[in-house]
Design a protein around this motif. Structure first.
Motif, PDB file in Angstrom:
ATOM      1  N   ASP A  98     -12.415  -4.660  -1.227  1.00 65.22           N
ATOM      2  CA  ASP A  98     -13.263  -3.782  -2.696  1.00 65.22           C
ATOM      3  C   ASP A  98     -13.271  -4.535  -4.232  1.00 65.22           C
ATOM      4  OD1 ASP A  98     -12.121  -0.688  -1.594  1.00 65.22           O
ATOM      5  OD2 ASP A  98     -10.522  -2.383  -2.214  1.00 65.22           O
ATOM      6  N   VAL A  99     -13.487  -5.522  -4.816  1.00 64.48           N
ATOM      7  CA  VAL A  99     -13.456  -6.325  -5.344  1.00 64.48           C
ATOM      8  C   VAL A  99     -13.173  -7.582  -4.959  1.00 64.48           C
ATOM      9  CG1 VAL A  99     -13.164  -7.591  -7.797  1.00 64.48           C
ATOM     10  CG2 VAL A  99     -12.735  -5.080  -6.993  1.00 64.48           C
ATOM     11  N   ASP A 118       0.719  -1.877  -0.089  1.00 57.57           N
ATOM     12  CA  ASP A 118      -0.210   0.379   0.257  1.00 57.57           C
ATOM     13  C   ASP A 118       1.246   1.130  -0.087  1.00 57.57           C
ATOM     14  OD1 ASP A 118      -2.766   1.364  -0.003  1.00 57.57           O
ATOM     15  OD2 ASP A 118      -2.234   1.731   1.751  1.00 57.57           O
ATOM     16  N   ALA A 119       1.758   1.575   0.416  1.00 57.65           N
ATOM     17  CA  ALA A 119       3.060   2.639   0.675  1.00 57.65           C
ATOM     18  C   ALA A 119       4.168   2.602  -0.595  1.00 57.65           C
ATOM     19  CB  ALA A 119       3.768   2.348   1.671  1.00 57.65           C
ATOM     20  N   ASP A 120       3.582   1.720  -1.162  1.00 57.30           N
ATOM     21  CA  ASP A 120       4.406   1.543  -3.454  1.00 57.30           C
ATOM     22  C   ASP A 120       3.752   2.787  -3.923  1.00 57.30           C
ATOM     23  OD1 ASP A 120       5.905   1.229  -4.842  1.00 57.30           O
ATOM     24  OD2 ASP A 120       6.394  -1.205  -5.155  1.00 57.30           O
ATOM     25  N   PRO A 121       4.170   3.388  -4.158  1.00 54.75           N
ATOM     26  CA  PRO A 121       2.977   4.068  -5.318  1.00 54.75           C
ATOM     27  C   PRO A 121       2.861   4.176  -6.513  1.00 54.75           C
ATOM     28  CG  PRO A 121       5.117   5.606  -5.040  1.00 54.75           C
ATOM     29  CD  PRO A 121       5.378   4.652  -4.077  1.00 54.75           C
ATOM     30  N   ASP A 122       3.869   2.805  -6.737  1.00 54.46           N
ATOM     31  CA  ASP A 122       3.687   1.948  -7.988  1.00 54.46           C
ATOM     32  C   ASP A 122       2.653   1.213  -8.388  1.00 54.46           C
ATOM     33  OD1 ASP A 122       6.034   3.594  -8.794  1.00 54.46           O
ATOM     34  OD2 ASP A 122       7.195   2.577  -8.523  1.00 54.46           O
ATOM     35  N   VAL A 123       2.401   0.415  -7.251  1.00 58.31           N
ATOM     36  CA  VAL A 123       1.452  -0.901  -6.628  1.00 58.31           C
ATOM     37  C   VAL A 123       0.039   0.012  -6.923  1.00 58.31           C
ATOM     38  CG1 VAL A 123      -0.183  -2.483  -5.948  1.00 58.31           C
ATOM     39  CG2 VAL A 123       2.963  -1.874  -5.932  1.00 58.31           C
ATOM     40  N   ASP A 124      -0.890  -0.340  -8.782  1.00 52.95           N
ATOM     41  CA  ASP A 124      -2.150   0.363  -8.334  1.00 52.95           C
ATOM     42  C   ASP A 124      -3.401  -0.535  -8.093  1.00 52.95           C
ATOM     43  OD1 ASP A 124      -1.005   2.346 -10.320  1.00 52.95           O
ATOM     44  OD2 ASP A 124      -1.024   0.762 -12.032  1.00 52.95           O
ATOM     45  N   ALA A 179      -6.848   0.500   3.602  1.00 53.39           N
ATOM     46  CA  ALA A 179      -5.903   0.586   2.515  1.00 53.39           C
ATOM     47  C   ALA A 179      -6.366   1.528   1.665  1.00 53.39           C
ATOM     48  CB  ALA A 179      -6.031  -0.459   2.396  1.00 53.39           C
ATOM     49  N   SER A 180      -5.423   2.939   1.672  1.00 53.15           N
ATOM     50  CA  SER A 180      -5.230   3.060  -0.003  1.00 53.15           C
ATOM     51  C   SER A 180      -5.598   2.941  -0.944  1.00 53.15           C
ATOM     52  CB  SER A 180      -4.617   4.741  -0.014  1.00 53.15           C
ATOM     53  OG  SER A 180      -3.463   3.987  -0.275  1.00 53.15           O
ATOM     54  N   THR A 181      -4.870   1.734  -1.778  1.00 53.74           N
ATOM     55  CA  THR A 181      -5.196   0.840  -2.938  1.00 53.74           C
ATOM     56  C   THR A 181      -6.298   0.279  -2.640  1.00 53.74           C
ATOM     57  OG1 THR A 181      -2.809   1.335  -2.906  1.00 53.74           O
ATOM     58  CG2 THR A 181      -4.024  -0.344  -4.169  1.00 53.74           C
ATOM     59  N   PRO A 182      -7.340  -0.449  -3.974  1.00 50.09           N
ATOM     60  CA  PRO A 182      -8.002  -1.487  -3.811  1.00 50.09           C
ATOM     61  C   PRO A 182      -7.447  -2.292  -3.624  1.00 50.09           C
ATOM     62  CG  PRO A 182      -8.000   0.449  -6.149  1.00 50.09           C
ATOM     63  CD  PRO A 182      -6.494   0.852  -5.214  1.00 50.09           C
ATOM     64  N   VAL A 183      -8.154  -3.030  -2.953  1.00 45.66           N
ATOM     65  CA  VAL A 183      -7.703  -4.800  -2.735  1.00 45.66           C
ATOM     66  C   VAL A 183      -8.967  -5.708  -2.913  1.00 45.66           C
ATOM     67  CG1 VAL A 183      -6.844  -5.861  -0.396  1.00 45.66           C
ATOM     68  CG2 VAL A 183      -6.553  -3.727  -0.257  1.00 45.66           C
TER      69      VAL A 183
END
Length: 436
Positions: free
Chosen positions: A270-271, A213-219, A248-252
């Motif tokens: 999220d999915v 989640d802290a990695d900006p490259d991970v979508d 988490a700020s990144t979709p999971v």
């Protein structure tokens, strides 16, 4: 200081070998063996108790089992030993991850100084109890809005980098990679391995989630496991893990188990994907399908454009065949004649208006001249004014010595009255009557 004094059972005599803190000092220390025997005597007085926990270690050596039980609500652990005779009486094949209820009795081994519990009976924890806990947690999370569709984040159409949390060298990892790369060969992964069952499952999965989640490259982040016994999936219904996923700020994407395996992670993520293969299909589009779609869209666009151009050409040809476009001067000629008529009418109207105005002006000028005092003065008459501007109409108004101004046809004359003069009526009387 704690007293390690073995309490004798009723009818037993105290152990003379037991050591008491008052019996030892730096000058007269006790032995390790005597201390261990004292501790064992104290421990042996404990009775058997039933405990509930999760098996986190289950090693079979020489027909005996050496393992550990973990508390269901904390990280507390106890070491357990199951002797072969007891193991033979157990109907179930216990393994790591099982939640059980065990009858244990404390035991202390004098020689090694090890403290453990000997198991005399063990049975699986009732599935009804587990389901009841999960349902209570499900109701709590639903009331907090963690299952609401409005808070779920959309997955990007074509993620550049997919974060994957799964077991090391697992089939789930292979399924996700293989199916995603078949659909979109240039897809990239960043994989963080974590235990997918047992006591390390929750903390390692949370740590991996925070890392990705802290990695900006991970979508997008996928949590994948290839199904299994419901007991082994309980870690994915842990409250700490569920709240970490919700925060988490990144979709999971949850890809745990198969269609019948539904941990609470499926509701919070999220999915929800039914399998790791399904997760790969949901995350990346099929390049062949996209190429076919692009080709279909290009064909449709070319057809629409051709149709539009042909329609516009037909419209243009239709417009060109109209008489007005074949001979545009004909339309201008009609307007030219109409303009000529309007201009002629305008000129006649203006000329008549000007002539009428000129005649009316002459008439008004003649009338004004006839009524003007200047015309009367021009015929030889005069008007006498006093200093205050009053017109002299009566000789009594100007006694002798009264200054006056006499206006004639051209200019004015200063005069001084010499008094009334008796004269017969003449032109002056006529002028006064005309002036009123």
């Amino acid at each position: 200081m704690t007293e390690f004094r073995a309490q004798p059972r009723p009818g037993e005599t105290p152990d003379p070998e037991a050591v008491h803190p008052r019996d030892s000092s730096a000058e007269a220390p006790t032995s390790v063996a005597r201390l261990n025997r004292t501790i064992r005597g104290f421990v042996e007085n404990w009775g058997s108790v039933w405990v509930e926990g999760e098996i986190t270690s289950w090693n079979v050596r020489g027909g005996n089992v050496f393992g550990r039980l973990k508390d269901l609500g904390s990280d507390a652990l106890i070491a357990i030993r199951v002797w072969s005779k007891t193991l033979q009486r157990m109907p179930d094949d216990h393994k790591v991850g099982d939640r059980v209820v065990a009858c244990v009795k404390a035991d202390y081994f004098v020689r090694q100084g090890d403290f453990s519990f000997t198991v005399s009976a063990m049975r699986p924890l009732g599935l009804g109890d587990q389901l009841e806990r999960l349902e209570r947690l499900r109701a709590q999370l639903r009331s907090e809005g963690l299952f609401d569709a409005a808070r779920k984040k959309p997955v990007p159409f074509l993620p550049q980098c997919i974060g994957l949390i799964t077991g090391e060298r697992s089939d789930a990892e292979k399924d996700v990679h293989r199916n995603a790369e078949l659909r979109w060969p240039r897809v990239r992964f960043r994989t963080v391995y974590a235990a997918v069952q047992g006591e390390r499952c929750v903390p390692e999965t949370i740590a991996a989630l925070q890392t990705l989640d802290a990695d900006p490259d991970v979508d997008v982040i996928v949590i994948a496991r290839g199904g299994g016994d419901p007991q082994h999936l309980l870690g994915f219904s842990d409250e700490l893990l569920l709240r970490a996923v919700a925060a988490a700020s990144t979709p999971v994407v949850s890809a745990i188990g198969h269609e019948n395996d539904r941990p609470l992670l499926d509701d919070v993520a999220d999915v929800r994907a039914s399998t790791p293969t399904d997760a790969a299909k949901r995350l990346v589009p099929d390049v062949a399908e996209q190429r076919a779609l692009v080709q279909q869209l290009r064909t449709r666009a070319a057809g629409r454009l051709t149709q539009r151009v042909a329609y516009d050409i037909a419209q243009l040809e239709q417009l060109r065949t109209r008489p007005v476009l074949r001979n545009p001067e004909s339309m201008l000629q009609g307007y030219e004649h109409e303009l000529f008529v309007l201009v002629s009418r305008g000129r006649d109207l203006v000329q008549r208006t000007m002539d009428t105005g000129a005649r009316r002006t002459d008439e008004l000028r003649a009338a004004l001249r006839a009524l003007s005092p200047g015309a009367t003065l021009a015929r030889g008459y005069a008007i006498a004014h006093l200093d205050d501007g009053a017109i002299v109409r009566d000789a009594a108004q100007a006694p002798a010595g009264t200054p006056m101004v006499v206006t004639v046809g051209r200019g004015s004359i200063a005069a001084l009255a010499r008094g009334e003069v008796a004269e017969p009526p003449g032109p002056l009387d006529t002028a006064q009557s005309e002036l009123g």
